[in-house]
Design a protein around this motif. Sequence first.
Motif, mmCIF file in Angstrom:
data_model
loop_
_atom_site.group_PDB
_atom_site.id
_atom_site.type_symbol
_atom_site.label_atom_id
_atom_site.label_comp_id
_atom_site.label_asym_id
_atom_site.label_seq_id
_atom_site.Cartn_x
_atom_site.Cartn_y
_atom_site.Cartn_z
ATOM 1 N N LEU A 139 -16.982 56.896 3.862
ATOM 2 C CA LEU A 139 -16.618 58.156 3.208
ATOM 3 C C LEU A 139 -15.122 58.397 3.250
ATOM 4 C CD1 LEU A 139 -19.465 60.521 4.453
ATOM 5 C CD2 LEU A 139 -19.190 59.583 2.155
ATOM 6 N N ALA A 140 -14.485 57.994 4.345
ATOM 7 C CA ALA A 140 -13.038 58.216 4.499
ATOM 8 C C ALA A 140 -12.232 57.424 3.470
ATOM 9 C CB ALA A 140 -12.604 57.834 5.910
ATOM 10 N N ARG A 141 -12.839 56.360 2.939
ATOM 11 C CA ARG A 141 -12.126 55.536 1.955
ATOM 12 C C ARG A 141 -12.304 56.044 0.531
ATOM 13 N NH1 ARG A 141 -14.218 51.462 5.527
ATOM 14 N NH2 ARG A 141 -16.039 51.136 4.161
ATOM 15 N N ARG A 142 -13.087 57.112 0.370
ATOM 16 C CA ARG A 142 -13.362 57.633 -0.963
ATOM 17 C C ARG A 142 -12.586 58.929 -1.207
ATOM 18 N NH1 ARG A 142 -17.603 55.369 -3.519
ATOM 19 N NH2 ARG A 142 -17.828 57.208 -4.822
ATOM 20 N N SER A 143 -12.326 59.215 -2.457
ATOM 21 C CA SER A 143 -11.553 60.414 -2.799
ATOM 22 C C SER A 143 -12.402 61.494 -3.457
ATOM 23 C CB SER A 143 -10.398 60.034 -3.746
ATOM 24 O OG SER A 143 -10.903 59.426 -4.926
ATOM 25 N N ALA A 144 -13.705 61.255 -3.624
ATOM 26 C CA ALA A 144 -14.568 62.250 -4.266
ATOM 27 C C ALA A 144 -14.542 63.554 -3.474
ATOM 28 C CB ALA A 144 -15.994 61.725 -4.369
ATOM 29 N N PRO A 145 -14.432 64.693 -4.149
ATOM 30 C CA PRO A 145 -14.348 65.980 -3.434
ATOM 31 C C PRO A 145 -15.646 66.355 -2.718
ATOM 32 C CG PRO A 145 -14.512 66.318 -5.811
ATOM 33 C CD PRO A 145 -14.313 64.850 -5.607
ATOM 34 N N LEU A 146 -16.785 65.914 -3.227
ATOM 35 C CA LEU A 146 -18.071 66.240 -2.610
ATOM 36 C C LEU A 146 -18.969 65.004 -2.677
ATOM 37 C CD1 LEU A 146 -19.633 68.611 -1.274
ATOM 38 C CD2 LEU A 146 -20.656 69.040 -3.517
ATOM 39 N N PRO A 147 -18.714 64.017 -1.819
ATOM 40 C CA PRO A 147 -19.506 62.786 -1.863
ATOM 41 C C PRO A 147 -20.969 63.042 -1.510
ATOM 42 C CG PRO A 147 -18.145 62.846 0.115
ATOM 43 C CD PRO A 147 -17.710 63.995 -0.738
ATOM 44 N N VAL A 148 -21.851 62.267 -2.117
ATOM 45 C CA VAL A 148 -23.281 62.400 -1.877
ATOM 46 C C VAL A 148 -23.701 61.426 -0.784
ATOM 47 C CG1 VAL A 148 -25.594 62.191 -2.868
ATOM 48 C CG2 VAL A 148 -23.721 63.128 -4.248
ATOM 49 N N VAL A 149 -24.424 61.950 0.201
ATOM 50 C CA VAL A 149 -24.957 61.153 1.300
ATOM 51 C C VAL A 149 -26.472 61.278 1.276
ATOM 52 C CG1 VAL A 149 -25.096 60.902 3.817
ATOM 53 C CG2 VAL A 149 -22.900 61.451 2.729
ATOM 54 N N VAL A 150 -27.171 60.142 1.351
ATOM 55 C CA VAL A 150 -28.634 60.130 1.366
ATOM 56 C C VAL A 150 -29.110 59.403 2.613
ATOM 57 C CG1 VAL A 150 -30.715 59.236 0.249
ATOM 58 C CG2 VAL A 150 -28.901 60.275 -1.134
ATOM 59 N N ASP A 151 -30.028 60.031 3.340
ATOM 60 C CA ASP A 151 -30.613 59.479 4.564
ATOM 61 C C ASP A 151 -32.106 59.267 4.307
ATOM 62 O OD1 ASP A 151 -31.456 58.873 7.128
ATOM 63 O OD2 ASP A 151 -30.896 60.794 8.013
ATOM 64 N N LEU A 152 -32.495 57.995 4.073
ATOM 65 C CA LEU A 152 -33.900 57.681 3.830
ATOM 66 C C LEU A 152 -34.607 57.334 5.133
ATOM 67 C CD1 LEU A 152 -33.781 55.500 0.566
ATOM 68 C CD2 LEU A 152 -34.159 57.963 0.783
ATOM 69 N N CYS A 153 -35.928 57.538 5.158
ATOM 70 C CA CYS A 153 -36.698 57.361 6.406
ATOM 71 C C CYS A 153 -36.000 58.165 7.500
ATOM 72 C CB CYS A 153 -36.801 55.899 6.788
ATOM 73 S SG CYS A 153 -37.545 54.840 5.536
ATOM 74 N N CYS A 154 -35.737 59.432 7.198
ATOM 75 C CA CYS A 154 -34.780 60.226 7.975
ATOM 76 C C CYS A 154 -35.282 60.679 9.328
ATOM 77 C CB CYS A 154 -34.323 61.433 7.168
ATOM 78 S SG CYS A 154 -35.619 62.672 6.877
ATOM 79 N N GLY A 155 -36.612 60.730 9.534
ATOM 80 C CA GLY A 155 -37.092 61.244 10.814
ATOM 81 C C GLY A 155 -36.594 62.658 11.045
ATOM 82 N N THR A 156 -35.920 62.870 12.152
ATOM 83 C CA THR A 156 -35.373 64.187 12.477
ATOM 84 C C THR A 156 -34.206 64.598 11.598
ATOM 85 O OG1 THR A 156 -33.825 63.254 14.084
ATOM 86 C CG2 THR A 156 -35.990 63.944 14.920
ATOM 87 N N GLY A 157 -33.667 63.663 10.818
ATOM 88 C CA GLY A 157 -32.459 63.934 10.041
ATOM 89 C C GLY A 157 -31.193 63.750 10.846
ATOM 90 N N ALA A 158 -31.307 63.136 12.024
ATOM 91 C CA ALA A 158 -30.169 63.014 12.941
ATOM 92 C C ALA A 158 -29.011 62.245 12.331
ATOM 93 C CB ALA A 158 -30.615 62.332 14.234
ATOM 94 N N ILE A 159 -29.292 61.145 11.647
ATOM 95 C CA ILE A 159 -28.212 60.310 11.115
ATOM 96 C C ILE A 159 -27.462 61.054 10.015
ATOM 97 C CG2 ILE A 159 -27.704 58.183 9.857
ATOM 98 C CD1 ILE A 159 -29.959 56.858 11.447
ATOM 99 N N GLY A 160 -28.196 61.648 9.088
ATOM 100 C CA GLY A 160 -27.538 62.408 8.031
ATOM 101 C C GLY A 160 -26.743 63.577 8.581
ATOM 102 N N ALA A 161 -27.310 64.284 9.557
ATOM 103 C CA ALA A 161 -26.603 65.415 10.152
ATOM 104 C C ALA A 161 -25.324 64.954 10.836
ATOM 105 C CB ALA A 161 -27.512 66.126 11.158
ATOM 106 N N ALA A 162 -25.384 63.830 11.549
ATOM 107 C CA ALA A 162 -24.206 63.329 12.257
ATOM 108 C C ALA A 162 -23.131 62.879 11.280
ATOM 109 C CB ALA A 162 -24.601 62.181 13.181
ATOM 110 N N ILE A 163 -23.536 62.261 10.175
ATOM 111 C CA ILE A 163 -22.554 61.862 9.162
ATOM 112 C C ILE A 163 -21.851 63.090 8.603
ATOM 113 C CG2 ILE A 163 -22.267 60.836 6.874
ATOM 114 C CD1 ILE A 163 -24.637 58.972 7.592
ATOM 115 N N ALA A 164 -22.628 64.110 8.271
ATOM 116 C CA ALA A 164 -22.023 65.342 7.747
ATOM 117 C C ALA A 164 -21.109 65.983 8.774
ATOM 118 C CB ALA A 164 -23.128 66.317 7.329
ATOM 119 N N HIS A 165 -21.520 65.971 10.024
ATOM 120 C CA HIS A 165 -20.753 66.587 11.103
ATOM 121 C C HIS A 165 -19.420 65.883 11.321
ATOM 122 C CE1 HIS A 165 -19.831 68.478 14.917
ATOM 123 N NE2 HIS A 165 -19.875 67.320 15.549
#
Length: 273
Positions: A91-117
């Motif tokens: 994500l740090a290498r991209r310039s998009a103002p609102l990049p889209v992140v998708v977490d599949l087989c997310c379980g608790t959503g921990a990975i997606g939440a940590a990426i956003a955080h």
Amino acid sequence: MSGSAEPPAALVATLRAAGCVFAEDEARLLADAAPAGPERDRLVALRVGGKPLEHVLGWAEFAGLRIEVDDGVFVPRRRSVLLVQHAVAALARRSAPLPVVVDLCCGTGAIGAAIAHLSGGPVELHAADLDPRAITCARRNLEPFAGLAHLGDLDAPLPRRLAGRVAVLVANAPYVPSDALGLMPREARDHEAAMALDGGADGLDLLRRVVGIAPRWLAPDGVVLVEVAESQVTAMMAAVSAAGLCPQVVADDELGATAVLGHASPTDTRTAR
């Protein structure tokens, strides 16, 4: 994941006798969770009986976040921080103002939440899982990041408008071969959903599907990241190449983690079918 006070010696001894490797840390957390008395006794009895500590407490520490973990839902593992680290770097290498992140087989959503955080800026966060219990849990964990959790099989429930726009697609799909499930720790086998553990004959059934559908969702220069066992790297790299993506393997000995990445071409313009 520890409190400041010394844990009660008797509690440490009880947990150690039950086979808890990190008895002192667990005793401290259980003592923090409830004062001495019936409620603490109940929690200790659950742990001694083999229930995962995270299910007993109702939360797990992951990448600096307290992630809620409901009964029966896959407990996020520390090794999956490797996926978070490389997703954030992408994500740090991209310039998009609102990049889209998708977490599949997310379980608790921990990975997606940590990426956003940890991403350092706002993201449009989506997650998906086939287990209704996991989605209920993920919705709570993603709420602080305005993330949406969708119930369904892999990418089936994702909004079609995301096609060709996803900067990071991450999946900690099950990758344990079916024949090896019996070798997993009992607390995982007895207390986590089988669908979150069983990866099929060679462990890669779902992961092949993930990299197969990734090109229809990834933005130019987007990346798909999946966690694998070291022994599965060669097969997974081949699957990534077969999907038309550029494969890369990353590992971290301290985390005991290995992941395979698939990079989309900067000129890739495929869309969902």
